[in-house]
Scaffold this motif. Structure first.
Motif, short mmCIF file in Angstrom:
data_model
loop_
_atom_site.label_atom_id
_atom_site.label_comp_id
_atom_site.label_asym_id
_atom_site.label_seq_id
_atom_site.Cartn_x
_atom_site.Cartn_y
_atom_site.Cartn_z
N VAL A 129 -39.17 -38.72 -19.76
CA VAL A 129 -39.73 -37.76 -20.70
C VAL A 129 -38.99 -36.43 -20.56
N GLY B 15 -38.91 -32.03 -22.26
CA GLY B 15 -39.45 -30.99 -23.13
C GLY B 15 -38.60 -30.88 -24.38
N GLN C 282 -35.78 -26.66 -13.03
CA GLN C 282 -37.02 -25.95 -13.38
C GLN C 282 -37.80 -26.77 -14.39
N PHE C 283 -39.11 -26.77 -14.24
CA PHE C 283 -39.98 -27.28 -15.30
C PHE C 283 -40.16 -26.11 -16.28
N VAL C 284 -39.61 -26.23 -17.47
CA VAL C 284 -39.62 -25.12 -18.43
C VAL C 284 -40.97 -25.13 -19.14
N GLU D 34 -34.72 -31.26 -19.47
CA GLU D 34 -35.31 -32.08 -18.40
C GLU D 34 -34.64 -31.69 -17.08
N MET D 35 -34.79 -32.53 -16.05
CA MET D 35 -34.38 -32.10 -14.72
C MET D 35 -33.40 -33.03 -14.00
N GLU D 36 -32.90 -34.04 -14.69
CA GLU D 36 -32.04 -35.02 -14.01
C GLU D 36 -30.77 -35.44 -14.77
N ARG E 93 -34.76 -39.88 -23.74
CA ARG E 93 -35.93 -39.09 -23.33
C ARG E 93 -36.95 -39.06 -24.45
N ASP F 225 -43.62 -32.74 -24.24
CA ASP F 225 -44.12 -31.36 -24.36
C ASP F 225 -43.05 -30.57 -25.07
N PHE G 284 -47.49 -32.41 -20.85
CA PHE G 284 -46.66 -33.28 -20.00
C PHE G 284 -47.52 -34.29 -19.26
N1 SAH Z 1 -44.50 -34.12 -9.65
C1 SAH Z 1 -44.62 -33.66 -11.02
C2 SAH Z 1 -43.24 -33.36 -11.48
C3 SAH Z 1 -42.92 -33.40 -12.89
S1 SAH Z 1 -41.55 -32.43 -13.28
C4 SAH Z 1 -45.48 -34.63 -11.75
O1 SAH Z 1 -45.37 -35.84 -11.55
O2 SAH Z 1 -46.40 -34.19 -12.45
C5 SAH Z 1 -41.24 -32.93 -14.92
C6 SAH Z 1 -40.46 -34.20 -15.10
O3 SAH Z 1 -40.41 -34.51 -16.48
C7 SAH Z 1 -39.01 -34.08 -14.67
O4 SAH Z 1 -38.57 -35.31 -14.16
C8 SAH Z 1 -38.25 -33.68 -15.96
O5 SAH Z 1 -37.06 -34.40 -16.12
C9 SAH Z 1 -39.21 -34.03 -17.11
N2 SAH Z 1 -39.66 -32.93 -17.98
C10 SAH Z 1 -40.61 -33.08 -18.94
N3 SAH Z 1 -40.86 -31.91 -19.56
C11 SAH Z 1 -40.05 -30.98 -18.99
C12 SAH Z 1 -39.89 -29.57 -19.18
N4 SAH Z 1 -40.62 -28.90 -20.07
N5 SAH Z 1 -39.00 -28.91 -18.41
C13 SAH Z 1 -38.28 -29.58 -17.47
N6 SAH Z 1 -38.41 -30.92 -17.24
C14 SAH Z 1 -39.28 -31.62 -17.98
#
Ligand code: SAH
Length: 252
Positions: free
Chosen positions: A84, A86, A173-175, A195-197, A216, A220, A230
């Motif tokens: 998933v 953003g 960062q989770f944006v 996303e983060m990966e 993806r 959100d 999310f």
């Molecule tokens: N341990 C938490 C971590 C989630 S971080 C949990 O399980 O609730 C968010 C994950 O979703 C990351 O792997 C990222 O790749 C993706 N992601 C979804 N929405 C995102 C956003 N707004 N910003 C950054 N990454 C996002």
């Protein structure tokens, strides 16, 4: 990609993002699980395609380490990441799907020594997804939407999913604020999703010459509602999308 050939590596960050893939593999071929660096790599086949399936966990370092192990320990022929993200692009909504044509690290900045976003000493800021693999993934997404889009929209209260192709940006960062997503749009107007990966995987695959593709689903829109959106998307919807897309991607 049949038994005896190099396997396909399939990864996600979180278990919900894999859907029922490991169960499907267990039912079809049985699963051999190998542990490296605190991660479990599940080896088997799905729809006749030999696969190694694993969870990277969250962030660029985790993703880079995991895909390195897929390449070194399992000699994967190609890598597909599902998960998933953003939505950042103007018309990218929750429930839509983005297939990457290119990926970059939005938080990488060694300026003024190197241009902002460029990976120092590699001289690249955008890593291309493998065009053929991305085409196959996008075709699988289009079939999923054609077959199940209306039902999925009704079931999950989203609009009928649209499939977008373009730039996905990654960072540690989770944006999750209107200001942060606005800054991202200003810095990288072409970005469709954050996303983060993904860009970490694309960089390692580039360095080893392994084709990769990233899909993806939008959980959100990276704004102030992102944490709630999310979590509910991840727990209720992400698995259904992964199942629907991967099943069609792996079907011959
Ligand atoms: N341990 C938490 C971590 C989630 S971080 C949990 O399980 O609730 C968010 C994950 O979703 C990351 O792997 C990222 O790749 C993706 N992601 C979804 N929405 C995102 C956003 N707004 N910003 C950054 N990454 C996002």
């Amino acid at each position: 990609m049949s038994a005896g050939h190099r396997p396909l590596g399939i990864l996600a960050a979180l278990p919900q993002e894999l859907g029922d893939l490991i169960e499907a593999m267990r039912a079809e071929s049985g699963v051999r699980t190998v542990t490296h660096g605190q991660r479990d790599y599940h080896v088997g086949s799905v729809q006749g395609v030999s696969c190694v399936v694993t969870l990277a966990r969250v962030g660029k370092v985790a993703a880079a380490a995991t895909v390195s192990a897929l390449i070194h320990a399992f000699d994967v022929e190609a890598v597909v990441f599902t998960g998933v993200a953003g939505g950042v692009g103007a018309d990218v909504r929750v429930g839509d799907i983005v297939v990457a044509d290119a990926l970059m690290q939005h938080d990488l900045d060694a300026s003024p020594l190197f241009p902002r976003f460029e990976v120092p000493l590699l001289g690249i800021s955008r890593f291309a997804a493998d065009p053929a693999l991305a085409d196959r993934l996008a075709a699988a997404c289009a079939r999923f939407v054609a077959d199940e889009g209306v039902a999925s929209a009704a079931r999950f209260g989203t609009r009928e999913p649209r499939v977008h192709r373009g730039l996905i940006v990654s960072g540690d960062q989770f944006v999750a604020s209107a200001a942060a997503v606005a800054a991202l749009r200003e810095a990288l107007p072409e970005a469709l999703a954050v996303e983060m990966e993904g860009a970490a995987i694309a960089q390692v695959c580039y360095e080893y010459g392994v084709p990769c593709a990233v899909v993806r689903t939008i959980s959100d829109t990276a704004d102030d509602h992102a944490p709630v959106s999310f979590v509910s998307f991840l727990t209720e919807i992400a698995g259904a999308y992964s199942n629907g897309i991967l099943k069609r991607f792996l079907a011959r």
